[in-house]
Design an enzyme around this catalytic site. Structure first.
Site, PDB file in Angstrom:
ATOM      1  N   TYR A 208       0.841  -1.188   0.000  1.00 19.93           N
ATOM      2  CA  TYR A 208       0.000   0.000   0.000  1.00 19.93           C
ATOM      3  C   TYR A 208       0.883   1.249   0.000  1.00 19.93           C
ATOM      4  O   TYR A 208       1.481   1.582   1.029  1.00 19.93           O
ATOM      5  CB  TYR A 208      -0.905   0.011   1.245  1.00 19.93           C
ATOM      6  CG  TYR A 208      -1.942  -1.097   1.320  1.00 19.93           C
ATOM      7  CD1 TYR A 208      -2.279  -1.860   0.207  1.00 19.93           C
ATOM      8  CD2 TYR A 208      -2.589  -1.373   2.519  1.00 19.93           C
ATOM      9  CE1 TYR A 208      -3.232  -2.863   0.289  1.00 19.93           C
ATOM     10  CE2 TYR A 208      -3.560  -2.383   2.605  1.00 19.93           C
ATOM     11  CZ  TYR A 208      -3.865  -3.121   1.492  1.00 19.93           C
ATOM     12  OH  TYR A 208      -4.810  -4.120   1.575  1.00 19.93           O
TER      13      TYR A 208
ATOM     14  N   LYS B 239      -1.107  -8.029  -2.765  1.00 20.53           N
ATOM     15  CA  LYS B 239      -2.474  -7.524  -2.618  1.00 20.53           C
ATOM     16  C   LYS B 239      -2.353  -6.028  -2.814  1.00 20.53           C
ATOM     17  O   LYS B 239      -1.651  -5.355  -2.044  1.00 20.53           O
ATOM     18  CB  LYS B 239      -2.888  -7.875  -1.187  1.00 20.53           C
ATOM     19  CG  LYS B 239      -4.292  -7.631  -0.758  1.00 20.53           C
ATOM     20  CD  LYS B 239      -4.450  -8.367   0.585  1.00 20.53           C
ATOM     21  CE  LYS B 239      -5.826  -8.289   1.160  1.00 20.53           C
ATOM     22  NZ  LYS B 239      -6.232  -7.118   1.805  1.00 20.53           N
TER      23      LYS B 239
HETATM   24  P1  FBP Z   1     -11.052  -4.813   2.631  1.00 16.17           P
HETATM   25  O1  FBP Z   1     -11.457  -5.666   1.464  1.00 16.17           O
HETATM   26  O2  FBP Z   1     -12.130  -4.731   3.653  1.00 16.17           O
HETATM   27  O3  FBP Z   1     -10.556  -3.457   2.177  1.00 16.17           O
HETATM   28  O4  FBP Z   1      -9.833  -5.574   3.335  1.00 16.17           O
HETATM   29  C1  FBP Z   1      -8.535  -5.576   2.778  1.00 16.17           C
HETATM   30  C2  FBP Z   1      -7.532  -5.012   3.759  1.00 16.17           C
HETATM   31  O5  FBP Z   1      -6.219  -5.063   3.237  1.00 16.17           O
HETATM   32  C3  FBP Z   1      -7.517  -5.714   5.109  1.00 16.17           C
HETATM   33  O6  FBP Z   1      -6.715  -6.863   5.099  1.00 16.17           O
HETATM   34  C4  FBP Z   1      -7.020  -4.631   6.011  1.00 16.17           C
HETATM   35  O7  FBP Z   1      -7.513  -4.713   7.303  1.00 16.17           O
HETATM   36  C5  FBP Z   1      -7.558  -3.391   5.389  1.00 16.17           C
HETATM   37  O8  FBP Z   1      -7.821  -3.662   4.041  1.00 16.17           O
HETATM   38  C6  FBP Z   1      -6.568  -2.250   5.490  1.00 16.17           C
HETATM   39  O9  FBP Z   1      -7.104  -1.147   4.857  1.00 16.17           O
HETATM   40  P2  FBP Z   1      -6.473   0.301   4.905  1.00 16.17           P
HETATM   41  O10 FBP Z   1      -5.046   0.194   5.362  1.00 16.17           O
HETATM   42  O11 FBP Z   1      -6.584   0.807   3.504  1.00 16.17           O
HETATM   43  O12 FBP Z   1      -7.296   1.075   5.856  1.00 16.17           O
END
Ligand code: FBP
Length: 252
Positions: free
Chosen positions: A146, A177
């Site tokens: 991310y 992911k």
């Molecule tokens: P979602 O499909 O609900 O977005 O989940 C994916 C995920 O990566 C989870 O594993 C994690 O808890 C969350 O999103 C983190 O989201 P962010 O850092 O964007 O708030």
């Protein structure tokens, strides 16, 4: 090189149910039935998910040694952070060793890298060790990548998403992911840049069923291997119904 992802793929595709939100976002995400880990594990089994993503404590108390361990493979998320701390330069600490994840029955470990954060170097160092340890123990190494931090102006631009995808390949992740970069073309290029590292969509906050399924369609047309999703499934009363629709798209 061993195919570490084999336990998690059907027809070479992945459908993962993510459930680490109580840690990452707090109880506000866990409405109604989704507060109960057993409800989520049942959903994973009934929906034929090819993997479930849990943090250590939930795995220990609800998965390891239970009927679920035989029914759905575990990806143990070994780092995590809350959203209480300032998010400008995020860093997520390791809270579980790879060896312990294996003891809990995991066949993969997951680790979040905030690409572009001030702590990026530390996360690369951590993931480097995790990837080697996971592979030496026969587990897959999965990276949530991310882009985030003051240096990142747009977390989901096509350029930064494609950079994230390439980093996943270069770091040796078996699967990454990533967030949707806004178009099928941008996703296609990200998948291309990830090469032999598989790419799955990270779902994001709940949106309308139509919007979400349209994104899943685009992502799959772009060559992704599947999805790793949470809120768009278990924040709905009809979690199984949307699961079936997602499966139609992924495995068709
Ligand atoms: P979602 O499909 O609900 O977005 O989940 C994916 C995920 O990566 C989870 O594993 C994690 O808890 C969350 O999103 C983190 O989201 P962010 O850092 O964007 O708030």
């Amino acid at each position: 090189m061993k195919d570490f992802l084999r336990p998690f793929l059907i027809k070479d595709k992945a459908l993962f149910l993510a459930y680490d939100h109580g840690f990452e976002h707090g109880p506000k995400d866990l409405r109604g039935k989704s507060l109960d880990p057993e409800y989520i594990l049942d959903l994973a089994v009934k929906g034929s998910y090819t993997g479930i993503i849990l943090q250590k404590g939930i795995a220990e108390k609800y998965y390891t040694g239970t009927k679920y361990q035989k029914q759905v493979p575990l990806i143990l998320k070994i780092n995590g952070k809350t959203n209480l701390r300032p998010q400008e330069e995020p860093f997520s600490t390791i809270n579980c060793r790879v060896e312990y994840a294996k003891k809990l029955g995991a066949q993969a470990v997951g680790y979040t890298i905030y690409l572009g954060s001030e702590w990026e170097a530390k996360m690369f160092e951590d993931f480097g060790k995790i990837q080697e340890e996971a592979h030496s123990l026969g587990l897959a190494a999965i990276a949530w990548i991310y882009p985030r931090g003051k240096a990142v102006l747009n977390e989901t631009s096509s350029e930064i998403t494609q950079y994230a995808a390439r980093i996943g390949l270069e770091l040796g992740a078996d699967l990454i992911k990533i967030k949707y970069p806004g178009s099928e073309e941008a996703m296609r290029e990200a998948v291309r840049l990830a090469g032999k590292t598989k790419v799955v969509l990270s779902g994001g906050p709940k949106q309308s069923e139509e919007e979400f399924l349209a994104i899943v369609q685009k992502v799959m047309r772009a060559g992704a291997s599947g999805v790793a999703i949470g809120r768009n499934v278990w924040q709905r009363d009809e979690a199984l119904a949307i699961t079936e629709k997602i499966k139609q798209i992924i495995f068709q």
